[in-house]
Design a protein around this motif. Structure first.
Motif, PDB file in Angstrom:
ATOM      1  N   ASP A  67       0.827  -1.217   0.000  1.00 23.31           N
ATOM      2  CA  ASP A  67       0.000   0.000   0.000  1.00 23.31           C
ATOM      3  C   ASP A  67       0.859   1.265   0.000  1.00 23.31           C
ATOM      4  OD1 ASP A  67       0.875  -0.289   2.602  1.00 23.31           O
ATOM      5  OD2 ASP A  67      -1.120  -0.628   3.462  1.00 23.31           O
ATOM      6  N   HIS A  68       2.129   1.135   0.440  1.00 25.56           N
ATOM      7  CA  HIS A  68       3.036   2.286   0.423  1.00 25.56           C
ATOM      8  C   HIS A  68       3.819   2.395  -0.884  1.00 25.56           C
ATOM      9  CE1 HIS A  68       5.961  -0.835   1.377  1.00 25.56           C
ATOM     10  NE2 HIS A  68       5.211  -1.180   2.400  1.00 25.56           N
ATOM     11  N   GLY A  69       3.730   1.373  -1.738  1.00 23.43           N
ATOM     12  CA  GLY A  69       4.350   1.441  -3.064  1.00 23.43           C
ATOM     13  C   GLY A  69       5.851   1.253  -3.115  1.00 23.43           C
ATOM     14  N   HIS A  70       6.469   0.891  -1.978  1.00 23.35           N
ATOM     15  CA  HIS A  70       7.907   0.632  -2.014  1.00 23.35           C
ATOM     16  C   HIS A  70       8.169  -0.840  -2.333  1.00 23.35           C
ATOM     17  CE1 HIS A  70       9.846   4.437  -1.207  1.00 23.35           C
ATOM     18  NE2 HIS A  70       8.869   4.727  -0.353  1.00 23.35           N
ATOM     19  N   CYS A  71       9.404  -1.105  -2.751  1.00 23.40           N
ATOM     20  CA  CYS A  71       9.752  -2.446  -3.236  1.00 23.40           C
ATOM     21  C   CYS A  71      10.052  -3.438  -2.111  1.00 23.40           C
ATOM     22  CB  CYS A  71      10.945  -2.353  -4.183  1.00 23.40           C
ATOM     23  SG  CYS A  71      10.610  -1.326  -5.634  1.00 23.40           S
ATOM     24  N   GLY A  72      10.035  -2.963  -0.857  1.00 24.20           N
ATOM     25  CA  GLY A  72      10.298  -3.858   0.263  1.00 24.20           C
ATOM     26  C   GLY A  72       9.468  -3.476   1.466  1.00 24.20           C
ATOM     27  N   LEU A  73       9.694  -4.193   2.574  1.00 22.32           N
ATOM     28  CA  LEU A  73       8.958  -3.922   3.812  1.00 22.32           C
ATOM     29  C   LEU A  73       9.520  -2.671   4.486  1.00 22.32           C
ATOM     30  CD1 LEU A  73       8.828  -7.563   5.259  1.00 22.32           C
ATOM     31  CD2 LEU A  73       7.135  -6.381   3.815  1.00 22.32           C
ATOM     32  N   LEU A  74       8.656  -1.928   5.143  1.00 20.45           N
ATOM     33  CA  LEU A  74       9.092  -0.690   5.795  1.00 20.45           C
ATOM     34  C   LEU A  74       9.394  -0.914   7.271  1.00 20.45           C
ATOM     35  CD1 LEU A  74       6.627   2.040   4.439  1.00 20.45           C
ATOM     36  CD2 LEU A  74       8.913   1.452   3.600  1.00 20.45           C
ATOM     37  N   GLU A  75      10.440  -0.202   7.736  1.00 17.75           N
ATOM     38  CA  GLU A  75      10.644  -0.025   9.171  1.00 17.75           C
ATOM     39  C   GLU A  75      10.692   1.473   9.353  1.00 17.75           C
ATOM     40  OE1 GLU A  75      14.112  -2.311  10.250  1.00 17.75           O
ATOM     41  OE2 GLU A  75      12.963  -4.178  10.334  1.00 17.75           O
ATOM     42  N   GLY A  76       9.620   2.039   9.874  1.00 22.28           N
ATOM     43  CA  GLY A  76       9.490   3.498   9.865  1.00 22.28           C
ATOM     44  C   GLY A  76       9.360   3.935   8.418  1.00 22.28           C
ATOM     45  N   GLU A  77      10.270   4.813   7.996  1.00 20.31           N
ATOM     46  CA  GLU A  77      10.204   5.262   6.608  1.00 20.31           C
ATOM     47  C   GLU A  77      11.353   4.704   5.770  1.00 20.31           C
ATOM     48  OE1 GLU A  77       9.111   9.249   5.619  1.00 20.31           O
ATOM     49  OE2 GLU A  77       7.101   8.754   6.330  1.00 20.31           O
ATOM     50  N   THR A  78      12.084   3.723   6.339  1.00 20.10           N
ATOM     51  CA  THR A  78      13.123   3.111   5.508  1.00 20.10           C
ATOM     52  C   THR A  78      12.689   1.727   5.041  1.00 20.10           C
ATOM     53  OG1 THR A  78      14.243   2.318   7.479  1.00 20.10           O
ATOM     54  CG2 THR A  78      15.174   4.287   6.436  1.00 20.10           C
ATOM     55  N   VAL A  79      13.153   1.362   3.868  1.00 20.16           N
ATOM     56  CA  VAL A  79      12.865   0.043   3.320  1.00 20.16           C
ATOM     57  C   VAL A  79      13.890  -0.918   3.919  1.00 20.16           C
ATOM     58  CG1 VAL A  79      12.775  -1.321   1.214  1.00 20.16           C
ATOM     59  CG2 VAL A  79      11.857   1.009   1.234  1.00 20.16           C
ATOM     60  N   ALA A  80      13.387  -1.859   4.699  1.00 19.17           N
ATOM     61  CA  ALA A  80      14.245  -2.758   5.459  1.00 19.17           C
ATOM     62  C   ALA A  80      14.716  -3.904   4.569  1.00 19.17           C
ATOM     63  CB  ALA A  80      13.484  -3.292   6.665  1.00 19.17           C
ATOM     64  N   ASN A  81      16.010  -3.990   4.382  1.00 20.20           N
ATOM     65  CA  ASN A  81      16.567  -4.972   3.444  1.00 20.20           C
ATOM     66  C   ASN A  81      16.294  -6.423   3.844  1.00 20.20           C
ATOM     67  OD1 ASN A  81      18.738  -4.962   1.055  1.00 20.20           O
ATOM     68  ND2 ASN A  81      19.110  -6.735   2.348  1.00 20.20           N
ATOM     69  N   ASP A  82      16.837  -6.826   5.010  1.00 22.88           N
ATOM     70  CA  ASP A  82      16.866  -8.251   5.327  1.00 22.88           C
ATOM     71  C   ASP A  82      15.480  -8.871   5.520  1.00 22.88           C
ATOM     72  OD1 ASP A  82      19.458  -7.417   5.171  1.00 22.88           O
ATOM     73  OD2 ASP A  82      20.140  -8.481   6.970  1.00 22.88           O
ATOM     74  N   PRO A  83      14.556  -8.148   6.203  1.00 17.20           N
ATOM     75  CA  PRO A  83      13.215  -8.729   6.342  1.00 17.20           C
ATOM     76  C   PRO A  83      12.491  -8.880   4.996  1.00 17.20           C
ATOM     77  CG  PRO A  83      13.542  -6.932   7.902  1.00 17.20           C
ATOM     78  CD  PRO A  83      14.692  -6.895   6.951  1.00 17.20           C
ATOM     79  N   THR A  84      12.901  -8.098   4.012  1.00 17.96           N
ATOM     80  CA  THR A  84      12.250  -8.170   2.697  1.00 17.96           C
ATOM     81  C   THR A  84      12.629  -9.440   1.940  1.00 17.96           C
ATOM     82  OG1 THR A  84      12.188  -5.750   2.550  1.00 17.96           O
ATOM     83  CG2 THR A  84      11.992  -6.945   0.481  1.00 17.96           C
ATOM     84  N   LEU A  85      13.818  -9.977   2.234  1.00 17.82           N
ATOM     85  CA  LEU A  85      14.330 -11.098   1.434  1.00 17.82           C
ATOM     86  C   LEU A  85      13.396 -12.309   1.447  1.00 17.82           C
ATOM     87  CD1 LEU A  85      18.152 -10.889   2.294  1.00 17.82           C
ATOM     88  CD2 LEU A  85      16.890  -9.862   0.379  1.00 17.82           C
ATOM     89  N   ALA A  86      12.852 -12.619   2.616  1.00 23.33           N
ATOM     90  CA  ALA A  86      11.968 -13.785   2.707  1.00 23.33           C
ATOM     91  C   ALA A  86      10.694 -13.570   1.886  1.00 23.33           C
ATOM     92  CB  ALA A  86      11.611 -14.069   4.168  1.00 23.33           C
ATOM     93  N   ARG A  87      10.205 -12.324   1.860  1.00 23.47           N
ATOM     94  CA  ARG A  87       9.000 -12.015   1.074  1.00 23.47           C
ATOM     95  C   ARG A  87       9.274 -12.203  -0.426  1.00 23.47           C
ATOM     96  NH1 ARG A  87       5.199 -12.672   1.665  1.00 23.47           N
ATOM     97  NH2 ARG A  87       4.034 -10.961   0.760  1.00 23.47           N
ATOM     98  N   LEU A  88      10.452 -11.736  -0.847  1.00 21.97           N
ATOM     99  CA  LEU A  88      10.815 -11.862  -2.262  1.00 21.97           C
ATOM    100  C   LEU A  88      10.994 -13.328  -2.641  1.00 21.97           C
ATOM    101  CD1 LEU A  88      13.394  -8.949  -2.386  1.00 21.97           C
ATOM    102  CD2 LEU A  88      11.149  -8.963  -3.515  1.00 21.97           C
ATOM    103  N   ALA A  89      11.639 -14.075  -1.742  1.00 23.75           N
ATOM    104  CA  ALA A  89      11.877 -15.493  -2.015  1.00 23.75           C
ATOM    105  C   ALA A  89      10.547 -16.240  -2.112  1.00 23.75           C
ATOM    106  CB  ALA A  89      12.757 -16.089  -0.915  1.00 23.75           C
ATOM    107  N   ALA A  90       9.622 -15.917  -1.199  1.00 24.78           N
ATOM    108  CA  ALA A  90       8.307 -16.573  -1.232  1.00 24.78           C
ATOM    109  C   ALA A  90       7.563 -16.213  -2.519  1.00 24.78           C
ATOM    110  CB  ALA A  90       7.486 -16.152  -0.007  1.00 24.78           C
TER     111      ALA A  90
END
Ligand code: PBG
Ligand code: ZN
Length: 323
Positions: free
Chosen positions: A126-149
């Motif tokens: 809903d925020h339109g970023h390519c990964g998961l947010l932590e505050g207003e930054t796109v959090a790299n490592d937590p995003t990896l599992a989502r991409l892999a899935a």
């Protein structure tokens, strides 16, 4: 030896001679057509900023896949626009998600067509970023599992190739490991390896409804002035297990492509992106240039710089016009 003994014009005197000495050829085999899947049925919605491009419901994706295969184009790459978005991009890896259904439909309709999928979260968050947010930054490592899935769910739906476009660090390795663990060890990864934070994605974001709600993508996509960094990105993706490396956009980054061609003995792709397509189409509409010729010239320049194949919205037109 030089003029008058040497006359470069001798070999330009006829089309037959020009054909013989032509160094680069653009053919149907070089083309991948991007397709946008939307909910509903019987839907074909033109994208205003990309004349000739439509967003298609799954049944229409099937029709389109057949048409594309009949034109001799080897591959499509699918993007999905879900009917609901949330913070974690749940639609991205849903078994009955829009891309998953589109993949299955395309494969059924055109069994010999190579069906690629874009792996990213931005169309689903809903925020339109390519990964998961932590505050207003796109959090790299937590995003990896989502991409892999997401990649695994695409493979499960029948994708022949998965193409991560998110620019998170380590995503190729995470996707490779997840695919292998799910017994998709034969599914190749086409990595958007050198992907720049570009103004040329504007029309795509209209088509995919993926404009970030705040900020921009400069914290994860590459800074346009950098070339050495792009080569490093490409090397890293290769080391993580990428099968094909991509440069994106294409024309503003032909130097990156040419240098990558010199360095890497793997297939290279280039994405002639939405804005590159849109500006040619817009100028052609105004009669300011010969659209079809300008398009062929742009695409052949991408091959000349070293691409093995090109993702382009003009694939159908070009294939129809090639001898
Ligand atoms: C999603 C994605 C984008 C494009 C391909 N995959 C948009 C972006 O990164 O903002 C752009 C394609 C185009 O402009 O044609 N991450
Ligand atoms: Zn994205």
């Amino acid at each position: 030896m030089s003029f008058p003994t040497v006359r470069m014009r001798r070999l330009r005197g006829s089309e037959a001679l020009r054909r013989l000495v032509r160094e680069t050829r653009l053919g149907r085999d070089d083309l991948v057509l991007p397709l946008f899947a939307v909910p509903g049925s019987g839907v074909r919605q033109p994208v205003a900023s990309m004349p000739g491009v439509e967003r298609l419901s799954v049944d229409q994706i099937a029709e389109e896949a057949k048409r594309v295969a009949d034109l001799g184009i080897p591959a499509v790459i699918l993007f999905g626009i879900p009917d609901a978005k949330d913070a974690r991009g749940s639609g991205a890896d849903a078994a009955d998600g829009i891309v998953q259904r589109a993949v299955a439909a395309a494969r059924r309709a055109a069994p010999d067509l190579c069906v690629m999928t874009d792996v990213c979260l931005c169309e689903y968050t809903d925020h339109g970023h390519c990964g998961l947010l932590e505050g207003e930054t796109v959090a790299n490592d937590p995003t990896l599992a989502r991409l892999a899935a997401t990649a695994v769910s695409h493979a499960r739906a029948g994708a022949d190739v998965v193409a991560p476009s998110d620019m998170m660090d380590g995503r190729v390795a995470a996707i490779r490991a997840a695919l292998d663990a799910a017994h998709f060890e034969s599914v190749p990864i086409l990595a958007y390896a050198a992907k720049y934070a570009s103004a040329y994605y504007g029309p795509f974001r209209e088509a995919a409804e993926s404009t970030p709600a705040f900020g921009d993508r400069r914290g994860y996509q590459m800074d346009p002035p950098n070339q050495r960094e792009a080569l490093r990105e490409m090397q890293l993706d290769l080391d993580e297990g990428a099968d094909v490396l991509m440069v994106k956009p294409a024309l503003p980054y032909l130097d990156v492509l040419a240098e990558a061609r010199r360095r890497f003995d793997v297939p290279l792709a280039a994405y002639h992106v939405s804005g590159e397509y849109a500006m040619l189409m817009a100028a052609a509409e105004r009669g300011w240039l010969d659209g079809p010729r300008a398009m062929l010239e742009a695409l052949v320049s991408i091959k000349r710089a070293g691409a093995d194949f090109i993702l382009t919205y003009a694939a159908k037109d070009v294939a129809a016009r090639l001898p």
